[in-house]
Design an enzyme around this catalytic site. Structure first.
Site, PDB file in Angstrom:
ATOM      1  N   LYS A 147       5.402   0.479   7.916  1.00 53.10           N
ATOM      2  CA  LYS A 147       4.771   1.771   7.118  1.00 53.10           C
ATOM      3  C   LYS A 147       6.261   2.617   7.287  1.00 53.10           C
ATOM      4  CE  LYS A 147       1.597   5.487   7.021  1.00 53.10           C
ATOM      5  NZ  LYS A 147       0.112   5.794   7.081  1.00 53.10           N
ATOM      6  N   ASP A 175      -9.292  11.405   9.390  1.00 52.22           N
ATOM      7  CA  ASP A 175      -9.290  11.056   7.974  1.00 52.22           C
ATOM      8  C   ASP A 175     -10.188   9.797   7.919  1.00 52.22           C
ATOM      9  OD1 ASP A 175      -8.803  11.238   5.378  1.00 52.22           O
ATOM     10  OD2 ASP A 175      -6.791  10.848   5.031  1.00 52.22           O
ATOM     11  N   ILE A 178       3.486   1.305   2.507  1.00 50.18           N
ATOM     12  CA  ILE A 178       3.132   0.238   3.518  1.00 50.18           C
ATOM     13  C   ILE A 178       3.733  -1.244   2.811  1.00 50.18           C
ATOM     14  CG2 ILE A 178       1.673  -1.109   4.575  1.00 50.18           C
ATOM     15  CD1 ILE A 178       0.728   2.323   4.088  1.00 50.18           C
ATOM     16  N   GLY A 200       0.934  -1.408   0.215  1.00 50.09           N
ATOM     17  CA  GLY A 200       0.028  -0.003   0.108  1.00 50.09           C
ATOM     18  C   GLY A 200       0.911   1.142   0.065  1.00 50.09           C
TER      19      GLY A 200
END
Ligand SMILES: Nc1ncnc2c1ncn2[C@@H]1O[C@H](COP(=O)(O)OP(=O)(O)OP(=O)(O)O)[C@@H](O)[C@H]1O
Length: 718
Positions: free
Chosen positions: A50, A141, A34, A27
């Site tokens: 991450k 978020d 990630i 990701g």
């Protein structure tokens, strides 16, 4: 999934701290990458790592670590395994989860979940939000790609909350609610942001819940009405005007209780999580939905891809049952849901789903702007390829905040935008700039390194630019679509100009584009987040985690420079000290002790502690630049200390910083790699100002920005 490739922060097989061996990238968004890795010291357990480049202009990982550590033990939080940093990157190791909800929804044939799946996901997300609020933080978020299902047998039905990079502490150390700022920059992702975020208001707990509500509507309907709208403000207006009956058309009627409750809440109010949970539970009990029922993806989505389809054991799936039950709740909804079944699938291409940039539109002024190259935010955020320095914006804001009374800047902001999608993708700095100040140096096309200095901006040159802009250019149309635009332009309908008492505001201003031809990872996936900043409302939320997180990251991150950013470039080079600083502050001006250089955040802290016009102690790191800026500082010191001259100086500094960025871009381009640079790839500029030898800019580019990471992907490091 994408395997590691050049340009990514980590490479496959790389081992971090002799422990976590990188397998592949899973990701990546605007703020980090990630990776899946295995834990060599723990039976090769699969973990997620991450990372963010230590050169990233917006460092958010420390906030992530701070929040994740506090969330340990909560049901919807990933396990925290470790964190650290070295001179190349900061990293966070946590438990590896499965697919995120945005991907799962997109994989559904109709891009929607059944009511059963939606409500159960909603109930879990609600609890996850309650958990983060319970530790005193807002997420800010909330969106489908920031939630993932577990990956193992025991966790695969549990939802995990991800990505705390934009979190903010809303409780102080005493457990009291922090005072809301009068204005705060936009935080979040346009599609799911609450109306108050659109209005740049301080976000509260209710705003995370508004985002959940929009997620739920999207889960069930397959799309939100503003899905195709690209203008952030327009989306905000649509949300304000939306008719909840329409938005929830065909959905269980109990869902209407959610917006009804949220509408009553303001920043200080405690949301009634129990009531919201009850609403969801009542839907479940009315529709006989059990928490243990399979989710849509576990049954191959058959319940929503065809009404007559049944599960493998021959029974109509629970999801199908609950979905049709919901449809039966309201007569007209049957038609609507039928339409949903027959309509063409919503685009499933390269995630246009949550790309914030897709929702921001700058109406093209002319062909020139229409032809501007496109790029994606996560691409230019990679410092290796020419990240725009958010620090410049930070610094300018900090200076503005420091040098004059609040009133003067009430309506002034230096704002960053990131744009993506069909339209030109721009990073903009918008200020009204008096035309009589120094004209920025703009760097010419990188191929030739034919840097040119555009003469001082005058109404004539502005007209010229407009003429240029209207000339078609084949070359331009064939340019790379990976560019960054820095522009200084006028975008404020009112306020700013009058306050500056200038009739000479620059229309259109400058454009400096950083072209990235070096190739990018191609991993364009996760929804994006935009951040805008208001001068009088620096978001110090990240600061909240600093003492804690820096301590932990240093402990685990071995002996690394305390602040790699300080080594990257000289702040003094980006913005010279404010007027008067050379003489008035022994630590400023020509002082070349890099220890005195403050990070933007530190600068902001300085601003906060002193409301008066205190100079920043931005010491030059590079001697050459130190001399340049020493001179500037001396000149500035002679300017009367009035607000207006200070403003001019600061805008001048802003423009100088653009020059510097551009200069560095050229020298970086010579090495075939941009680093934090900005160059101009408009060939028409070249033809207009062809006579300035590149050396000019080569010299100018000797500043600190050049020292920004030229390195490609990092080598194994621990
Ligand atoms: N622990 C994890 N396990 C598995 N996948 C993860 C994990 N953390 C993140 N991901 C994947 O990576 C994606 C991006 O993660 P995250 O949101 O943390 O990055 P980001 O850079 O902050 O993204 P954005 O700016 O888009 O919000 C997630 O949508 C998810 O698919």
């Amino acid at each position: 999934m994408t395997s590691s490739s050049e340009g990514e922060i980590l490479q496959a097989s790389q081992v971090i701290r002799d422990r976590w061996k990188i397998k592949q990238k899973v990701g990546g968004g605007g703020f980090g990458e990630i990776y899946e890795a295995i834990d060599l010291q723990n039976h090769n357990e699969r973990v997620a790592v991450k990372v963010e480049s230590s050169k990233a202009t917006k460092q958010v990982l420390k906030m992530e670590v701070a929040v994740l550590r506090r969330l340990q033990g909560k049901k919807h939080a990933c396990k925290f395994y470790g964190c650290g940093r070295n001179d190349k990157f900061n990293y966070l190791v946590m438990s590896l989860q499965g697919k995120n909800l945005a991907d799962l929804r997109r994989e559904s044939p109709k891009q929607c979940f059944s009511v059963s799946t939606s409500i159960r996901l909603g109930a879990q997300i609600l609890l996850a939000i309650k958990e983060i609020h319970s530790i005193g933080f807002l997420h800010r978020d909330i969106k489908p790609s920031n939630f993932a299902m577990g990956r193992t047998n025991s966790t695969m039905r549990n939802v995990y909350m991800l990505d705390f990079g934009l979190a903010r502490q809303y409780l102080n150390a005493k457990g009291e609610i922090r005072s809301p700022r009068s204005a705060a920059g936009f935080r979040g992702t346009v599609r799911y942001a609450a109306v108050s975020a659109h209005k740049n208001k301080e976000m509260g707990r209710q705003d995370d819940l508004w985002s959940l509500f929009y997620m739920l509507a999207e889960f069930m309907q397959g799309a939100l009405p503003w899905r195709k709208i690209k203008d952030k403000d327009e989306v905000g207006r649509m949300k304000e005007d939306v008719n909840f009956d329409n938005l929830l058309d065909g959905c269980p009627q109990e869902l209407a209780q959610i917006p009804a409750h949220l509408k009553t809440l303001s920043y200080h109010d405690d949301p009634d999580y129990e009531m919201l949970e009850k609403s969801l539970r009542s839907i479940m009990s009315r529709l006989e939905i059990n928490m243990d029922d399979p989710y849509d993806w576990e049954l191959g989505y058959e319940n929503i891809s065809g009404r007559s389809r049944s599960t493998a054991n021959g029974n109509v799936s629970t999801r199908h049952k609950s979905h049709t039950t919901a449809v039966k709740d309201k007569g007209p909804d049957i038609e609507k849901n039928r339409a949903l079944e027959t309509q063409a699938p919503i685009t499933m291409g390269e995630d246009d789903d949550e790309q914030t940039g897709n929702y921001i539109r700058y109406p093209p002024v002319n062909d020139y702007e229409k032809d501007m190259p496109k790029y994606k935010r996560q691409e230019f955020m990679k410092p290796k390829y020419g990240a725009v320095s958010f620090d410049v914006i930070d610094e300018v804001n900090a200076r503005l905040a420091a040098v004059a009374g609040k009133e003067l800047f009430d309506h002034m902001k230096v704002e960053t935008y990131v744009e993506n999608g069909d339209k030109p993708y721009e990073y903009e700095v918008n200020v009204d700039l008096p035309a009589n100040i120094i004209r920025p140096t703009v760097i010419e096309p990188k191929e030739a390194c034919a840097a040119a200095i555009i003469p001082p901006m005058t109404p004539g040159s502005l007209r010229k630019r407009a003429q240029l802009a209207n000339q078609p250019s084949t070359e331009q149309r064939t340019k790379s679509n990976r560019s960054i635009t820095l522009s200084v332009g006028k975008r404020y309908p009112n306020g700013t100009k009058a306050r500056l008492s200038s009739n000479n505001s620059i229309e259109g201003g400058t454009h400096a584009m950083a072209e990235d031809d070096a190739g990018l990872s191609g991993y364009n996936k996760a929804g994006q987040t935009i951040i805008s900043k208001w001068q009088d409302s620096f978001d110090d939320s990240v600061d909240d985690g600093i003492p804690f997180i820096e301590k932990s990251m240093e402990r685990e991150g071995s002996a690394v420079p305390k602040s790699p950013m300080l080594n990257r470039y000289s702040r003094a080079n980006v913005l010279s000290p404010p007027q008067g600083s050379a003489g008035s502050n022994p630590n400023s001006g020509a002082n070349s002790n890099s220890n005195n250089a403050l990070s933007p955040r530190a600068s902001r802290r300085t601003m906060h502690t002193s409301k008066s016009a205190q100079p920043l102690n931005l010491a030059p790191i590079n001697q050459t630049n130190g001399n340049i800026h020493q001179k500037e500082a001396q000149q500035q010191a002679q300017i009367p200390h009035s607000a207006s001259s200070t403003i001019m100086n600061h805008f001048k500094n802003l423009v100088n910083s653009f020059n510097q960025i551009g200069s560095n871009a050229v020298s970086n381009v010579r090495r075939r790699s941009l680093s934090r640079g900005v160059s101009l790839d408009d060939p028409r500029r070249k033809s207009t100002f062809p006579n300035i030898p590149p050396e000019n800019n080569g010299k100018r580019s000797s500043g600190g920005l050049n020292s920004a990471g030229q390195s490609s992907a990092t080598t194994p490091s621990s």
